[in-house]
Design a protein around this motif. Structure first.
Motif, PDB file in Angstrom:
ATOM      1  N   GLU A 127       9.242  11.394 -13.554  1.00 16.72           N
ATOM      2  CA  GLU A 127      10.175  11.962 -12.584  1.00 16.72           C
ATOM      3  C   GLU A 127       9.465  12.806 -11.539  1.00 16.72           C
ATOM      4  OE1 GLU A 127      10.873  12.863 -16.103  1.00 16.72           O
ATOM      5  OE2 GLU A 127      11.747  10.870 -16.233  1.00 16.72           O
ATOM      6  N   ASP A 128       8.280  13.316 -11.883  1.00 14.33           N
ATOM      7  CA  ASP A 128       7.528  14.188 -10.981  1.00 14.33           C
ATOM      8  C   ASP A 128       6.468  13.429 -10.180  1.00 14.33           C
ATOM      9  OD1 ASP A 128       9.003  16.351 -11.849  1.00 14.33           O
ATOM     10  OD2 ASP A 128       7.560  16.910 -13.400  1.00 14.33           O
ATOM     11  N   LYS A 129       6.501  12.090 -10.232  1.00  8.33           N
ATOM     12  CA  LYS A 129       5.533  11.263  -9.501  1.00  8.33           C
ATOM     13  C   LYS A 129       6.285  10.254  -8.648  1.00  8.33           C
ATOM     14  CE  LYS A 129       2.777  10.644 -13.629  1.00  8.33           C
ATOM     15  NZ  LYS A 129       2.014   9.651 -14.387  1.00  8.33           N
ATOM     16  N   GLN A 130       5.646   9.861  -7.547  1.00  5.92           N
ATOM     17  CA  GLN A 130       6.182   8.763  -6.758  1.00  5.92           C
ATOM     18  C   GLN A 130       5.063   8.167  -5.910  1.00  5.92           C
ATOM     19  OE1 GLN A 130       9.334  10.170  -4.201  1.00  5.92           O
ATOM     20  NE2 GLN A 130       7.945  10.721  -2.567  1.00  5.92           N
ATOM     21  N   THR A 131       5.308   6.968  -5.423  1.00  9.76           N
ATOM     22  CA  THR A 131       4.392   6.316  -4.497  1.00  9.76           C
ATOM     23  C   THR A 131       5.155   6.094  -3.202  1.00  9.76           C
ATOM     24  OG1 THR A 131       3.268   5.207  -6.329  1.00  9.76           O
ATOM     25  CG2 THR A 131       2.897   4.322  -4.129  1.00  9.76           C
ATOM     26  N   ALA A 132       4.699   6.752  -2.142  1.00  7.41           N
ATOM     27  CA  ALA A 132       5.349   6.622  -0.836  1.00  7.41           C
ATOM     28  C   ALA A 132       4.751   5.418  -0.117  1.00  7.41           C
ATOM     29  CB  ALA A 132       5.126   7.882  -0.016  1.00  7.41           C
ATOM     30  N   GLY A 150      -7.035  15.986  -7.692  1.00 10.62           N
ATOM     31  CA  GLY A 150      -5.814  16.247  -8.437  1.00 10.62           C
ATOM     32  C   GLY A 150      -5.322  15.092  -9.283  1.00 10.62           C
ATOM     33  N   LEU A 151      -6.146  14.069  -9.479  1.00  9.83           N
ATOM     34  CA  LEU A 151      -5.715  12.912 -10.271  1.00  9.83           C
ATOM     35  C   LEU A 151      -5.442  13.264 -11.728  1.00  9.83           C
ATOM     36  CD1 LEU A 151      -7.847   9.955  -8.892  1.00  9.83           C
ATOM     37  CD2 LEU A 151      -5.367  10.158  -8.923  1.00  9.83           C
ATOM     38  N   GLU A 152      -6.185  14.214 -12.253  1.00  5.80           N
ATOM     39  CA  GLU A 152      -5.970  14.604 -13.653  1.00  5.80           C
ATOM     40  C   GLU A 152      -4.592  15.248 -13.811  1.00  5.80           C
ATOM     41  OE1 GLU A 152      -7.976  17.535 -16.945  1.00  5.80           O
ATOM     42  OE2 GLU A 152      -9.296  16.541 -15.509  1.00  5.80           O
ATOM     43  N   ASP A 153      -4.222  16.121 -12.874  1.00  4.89           N
ATOM     44  CA  ASP A 153      -2.883  16.725 -12.914  1.00  4.89           C
ATOM     45  C   ASP A 153      -1.805  15.666 -12.744  1.00  4.89           C
ATOM     46  OD1 ASP A 153      -3.972  19.232 -13.222  1.00  4.89           O
ATOM     47  OD2 ASP A 153      -3.877  19.735 -11.085  1.00  4.89           O
ATOM     48  N   VAL A 188       0.868  -1.180   0.000  1.00  7.73           N
ATOM     49  CA  VAL A 188       0.000   0.000   0.000  1.00  7.73           C
ATOM     50  C   VAL A 188       0.900   1.223   0.000  1.00  7.73           C
ATOM     51  CG1 VAL A 188      -1.792   1.276   1.238  1.00  7.73           C
ATOM     52  CG2 VAL A 188      -1.793  -1.213   1.305  1.00  7.73           C
ATOM     53  N   GLY A 189       0.558   2.188  -0.851  1.00  2.00           N
ATOM     54  CA  GLY A 189       1.340   3.412  -0.930  1.00  2.00           C
ATOM     55  C   GLY A 189       0.459   4.611  -1.213  1.00  2.00           C
ATOM     56  N   ALA A 190       0.988   5.795  -0.941  1.00  2.00           N
ATOM     57  CA  ALA A 190       0.288   7.054  -1.201  1.00  2.00           C
ATOM     58  C   ALA A 190       0.876   7.694  -2.454  1.00  2.00           C
ATOM     59  CB  ALA A 190       0.437   7.993  -0.017  1.00  2.00           C
ATOM     60  N   LEU A 191       0.014   8.102  -3.370  1.00  3.17           N
ATOM     61  CA  LEU A 191       0.487   8.792  -4.570  1.00  3.17           C
ATOM     62  C   LEU A 191       0.948  10.191  -4.191  1.00  3.17           C
ATOM     63  CD1 LEU A 191      -2.135   7.916  -7.346  1.00  3.17           C
ATOM     64  CD2 LEU A 191       0.046   6.825  -6.851  1.00  3.17           C
ATOM     65  N   ARG A 238      -2.238  -6.464  -9.975  1.00  2.16           N
ATOM     66  CA  ARG A 238      -3.387  -5.567 -10.051  1.00  2.16           C
ATOM     67  C   ARG A 238      -3.169  -4.408  -9.090  1.00  2.16           C
ATOM     68  NH1 ARG A 238      -8.812  -5.548  -7.429  1.00  2.16           N
ATOM     69  NH2 ARG A 238     -10.106  -4.376  -8.857  1.00  2.16           N
ATOM     70  N   GLU A 239      -3.534  -3.211  -9.522  1.00  2.00           N
ATOM     71  CA  GLU A 239      -3.483  -2.034  -8.665  1.00  2.00           C
ATOM     72  C   GLU A 239      -4.882  -1.473  -8.518  1.00  2.00           C
ATOM     73  OE1 GLU A 239      -0.720   0.948  -9.942  1.00  2.00           O
ATOM     74  OE2 GLU A 239       1.014  -0.290  -9.473  1.00  2.00           O
ATOM     75  N   ALA A 240      -5.225  -1.074  -7.301  1.00  2.29           N
ATOM     76  CA  ALA A 240      -6.520  -0.455  -7.029  1.00  2.29           C
ATOM     77  C   ALA A 240      -6.274   0.858  -6.305  1.00  2.29           C
ATOM     78  CB  ALA A 240      -7.378  -1.377  -6.171  1.00  2.29           C
ATOM     79  N   ARG A 241      -7.022   1.877  -6.666  1.00  5.17           N
ATOM     80  CA  ARG A 241      -6.881   3.184  -6.027  1.00  5.17           C
ATOM     81  C   ARG A 241      -7.972   3.381  -4.980  1.00  5.17           C
ATOM     82  NH1 ARG A 241      -5.322   7.227 -10.985  1.00  5.17           N
ATOM     83  NH2 ARG A 241      -3.178   6.518 -11.154  1.00  5.17           N
ATOM     84  N   VAL A 242      -7.575   4.017  -3.892  1.00  4.33           N
ATOM     85  CA  VAL A 242      -8.489   4.362  -2.811  1.00  4.33           C
ATOM     86  C   VAL A 242      -8.435   5.875  -2.658  1.00  4.33           C
ATOM     87  CG1 VAL A 242      -9.024   4.070  -0.376  1.00  4.33           C
ATOM     88  CG2 VAL A 242      -8.014   2.186  -1.653  1.00  4.33           C
ATOM     89  N   LEU A 243      -9.595   6.524  -2.695  1.00  4.24           N
ATOM     90  CA  LEU A 243      -9.678   7.974  -2.577  1.00  4.24           C
ATOM     91  C   LEU A 243     -10.151   8.321  -1.165  1.00  4.24           C
ATOM     92  CD1 LEU A 243     -11.609   8.581  -5.921  1.00  4.24           C
ATOM     93  CD2 LEU A 243      -9.147   8.459  -5.600  1.00  4.24           C
TER      94      LEU A 243
END
Length: 183
Positions: free
Chosen positions: A92-97, A82-85, A64-67, A143-148
């Protein structure tokens, strides 16, 4: 000309069916994410990751990670709005913590459940990654699932006498039962 059109339609139909069958093969049919609800907004400071496995002997790797997105010289949490941005940014400007160490789970019976409570969650977008691996650690399915997770509304402290919405516990129980008995 008519034969050419028919031949073209047959090739298109074969190509579409092959791509659909390939897409279906990327997720493990014996593994189901029961909770939290995928791509639905929740308001909470924690959530329970619950995965149902309907085949004994499956080995799963769960993380589990945070975008996060780069803002100046630091990374900040991606908000549900902010998912569209996020999708427009370069890699390089994205990561999953990571929020937890990768967990390994081996199913023992014909129906097994993996559960893990993720606590101290702030508003943002979280990713649950579930991979089915073989004995050598090679990935068979992934598989990846997003949680908002959204912020509580300002009037959340006001008491509502007749509220038609379900509480978090009853919604979780309903989702859990529907996923269990759906298959």
């Amino acid at each position: 000309m008519r034969k050419l059109v028919m031949l073209l339609l047959i090739f298109v139909a074969v190509g579409v069916s092959a791509s659909v069958s390939f897409a279906a093969a990327t997720t493990d049919p014996a593994v189901t994410l029961v909770s939290p609800p995928e791509d639905e907004a929740i308001v909470a400071d924690n959530f329970l990751v619950s995965i149902k496995v309907t085949q004994p002997g499956k080995t799963l790797k769960i993380s589990v990670g945070a975008l996060q997105i780069k803002d100046g010289d630091k990374f900040v949490a991606v908000t549900p709005g902010g998912l569209e941005d996020y999708s427009k940014k370069s890699e390089e400007d994205k990561q999953t913590a990571p929020l937890m160490e990768t967990q390994t789970f081996v199913s023992k019976g014909s129906v097994s459940f993996f559960t893990h409570k993720v606590e101290n969650v702030t508003p943002g977008v979280y990713v649950i990654k579930v991979s089915t691996v073989d004995a050598d650690g090679g990935i068979l399915f992934s598989r990846e699932a997003r949680v908002l997770v959204k912020e509580k509304a300002a009037d959340a402290d006001a008491k509502v006498v007749f509220d038609s919405q379900k509480s978090g516990a009853s919604q979780f129980l309903q989702n859990l039962l529907s996923k269990i008995f759906k298959n």
